[in-house]
Enzyme design. Structure first.
Site, PDB file in Angstrom:
ATOM      1  N   MET A   1     -29.402 -20.499   5.443  1.00  0.00           N
ATOM      2  CA  MET A   1     -29.173 -19.175   4.901  1.00  0.00           C
ATOM      3  C   MET A   1     -27.828 -19.130   4.193  1.00  0.00           C
ATOM      4  O   MET A   1     -26.822 -19.504   4.773  1.00  0.00           O
ATOM      5  CB  MET A   1     -29.165 -18.141   6.036  1.00  0.00           C
ATOM      6  CG  MET A   1     -30.388 -18.154   6.931  1.00  0.00           C
ATOM      7  SD  MET A   1     -31.824 -17.551   6.062  1.00  0.00           S
ATOM      8  CE  MET A   1     -33.020 -17.597   7.391  1.00  0.00           C
ATOM      9  N   CYS A   2     -27.805 -18.716   2.958  1.00  0.00           N
ATOM     10  CA  CYS A   2     -26.576 -18.471   2.208  1.00  0.00           C
ATOM     11  C   CYS A   2     -25.923 -19.758   1.707  1.00  0.00           C
ATOM     12  O   CYS A   2     -26.164 -20.847   2.206  1.00  0.00           O
ATOM     13  CB  CYS A   2     -25.567 -17.678   3.026  1.00  0.00           C
ATOM     14  SG  CYS A   2     -26.216 -16.199   3.810  1.00  0.00           S
ATOM     15  N   ARG A   3     -25.065 -19.596   0.730  1.00  0.00           N
ATOM     16  CA  ARG A   3     -24.187 -20.630   0.203  1.00  0.00           C
ATOM     17  C   ARG A   3     -22.837 -19.961  -0.025  1.00  0.00           C
ATOM     18  O   ARG A   3     -22.755 -18.797  -0.433  1.00  0.00           O
ATOM     19  CB  ARG A   3     -24.676 -21.187  -1.122  1.00  0.00           C
ATOM     20  CG  ARG A   3     -26.073 -21.816  -1.137  1.00  0.00           C
ATOM     21  CD  ARG A   3     -26.071 -23.247  -0.603  1.00  0.00           C
ATOM     22  NE  ARG A   3     -26.178 -23.288   0.856  1.00  0.00           N
ATOM     23  CZ  ARG A   3     -26.209 -24.406   1.575  1.00  0.00           C
ATOM     24  NH1 ARG A   3     -26.108 -25.584   0.964  1.00  0.00           N
ATOM     25  NH2 ARG A   3     -26.329 -24.359   2.890  1.00  0.00           N
ATOM     26  N   ASN A 115     -22.071 -18.802   6.745  1.00  0.00           N
ATOM     27  CA  ASN A 115     -23.277 -19.458   6.266  1.00  0.00           C
ATOM     28  C   ASN A 115     -24.038 -19.944   7.500  1.00  0.00           C
ATOM     29  O   ASN A 115     -23.581 -20.852   8.192  1.00  0.00           O
ATOM     30  CB  ASN A 115     -22.896 -20.621   5.349  1.00  0.00           C
ATOM     31  CG  ASN A 115     -24.032 -21.589   5.041  1.00  0.00           C
ATOM     32  OD1 ASN A 115     -23.797 -22.727   4.723  1.00  0.00           O
ATOM     33  ND2 ASN A 115     -25.270 -21.137   5.128  1.00  0.00           N
TER      34      ASN A 115
END
Length: 275
Positions: A1-3, A115
């Site tokens: 999930m996410c960067r 993250n």
């Protein structure tokens, strides 16, 4: 999930590290190369940066995908900074918090991003709510796992812990309460970058005259990018990166760490453990 990504070095336009690179954060919002969980980071984005002469960072956050915000392209082209922290979000769970749920979170001079994900949220971390004051809980920017993890980190920072200790102790506490958590945390106050690799990818790049970048994944194919081992604390300045193993939950003493210091433009070198 996410960067997410953080930069510390000579003053540059925001776009130099977010938009211009062939695989920068902008492109990672729809085509990340090394993301193991989730595929599209379209549930919000944000960038925080420090302007010359002002210790408090500015933030620009939105609830939608970064590629749909035409104003951001202009901002990234002209706004300049010597330190930034930015993130694109793939939400763990749906919610109504909008841009308030997008990193970076902020307090005073600090910017923070998470993250990863916390399994069983919110029930798994309910026991940790008692470690926070009522004011801390009522001041949460959003009702998600990342905002709560930030509250835990911030409480330690306000109590006097340095950035590395605050991240390391929070990671261990959350991982013990919610096994299987992915806790890649990223923190800056404008003059250093502190991060953890715990369950997801983390990389860093130091180059002569261009400072230090810490990111979820490389934004180009420069051979100087180095991957951070899992279960590691990273502390970076403009010229040095120091890596220290993190303790697992329940571990009473850490293995004797070898701190790896990387000076911009030079190969990694081993140091004796600090005592």
């Amino acid at each position: 999930m996410c960067r997410h990504v953080a930069y510390l070095g000579p003053e540059e336009p925001l776009g130099r590290y977010l938009v211009t690179p062939p695989h920068g954060l902008y492109r990672q919002s729809w085509a990340p190369r090394r993301q193991q969980y989730g595929t599209v980071n379209a549930d919000g984005f944000g960038v925080g940066w420090y302007a010359a002469g002002d210790p408090l960072p500015a933030r620009y956050r939105r609830a939608g995908p970064i590629w749909a915000d035409l104003s951001f392209a202009d901002l990234a082209r002209v706004a300049r900074t010597s330190c930034l922290l930015a993130a694109v979000r793939d939400a763990t769970l749906s919610g109504a918090d909008g841009e308030a749920a997008a990193a970076p979170f902020a307090s005073g001079t600090w910017l923070f991003s998470h993250n990863g994900a916390v399994p069983g949220w919110p029930d798994s971390l309910a026991p940790l709510a008692g470690t926070l004051s009522a004011t801390d809980l009522l001041s949460l920017e959003a009702r998600n796992d990342s905002a709560f993890v930030w509250a835990l980190v911030l409480a330690r920072l306000r109590a006097g812990d340095d950035e590395g200790q605050a991240l390391a102790d929070t990671v261990r506490e959350v991982a013990e309460a919610a096994p299987g958590s992915r806790l890649n945390l990223l923190l800056t106050s404008g003059d250093s970058i502190t991060a953890t690799a715990w369950g997801d990818t983390l990389w860093y790049l130091t180059t002569p005259g261009h400072g230090t970048v810490v990111a979820s994944e490389p934004y180009d194919d420069d051979p100087l990018w180095r991957e951070v081992p899992d279960r590691t604390l990273l502390v970076a300045s403009r010229t040095d990166v120091t890596l220290t193993p993190l303790k697992e939950p329940g571990e009473t003493s850490a293995p004797s760490p070898t701190l790896e210091s990387t000076r911009a433009g030079g190969p990694p070198s081993s140091k004796e453990p600090r005592t």
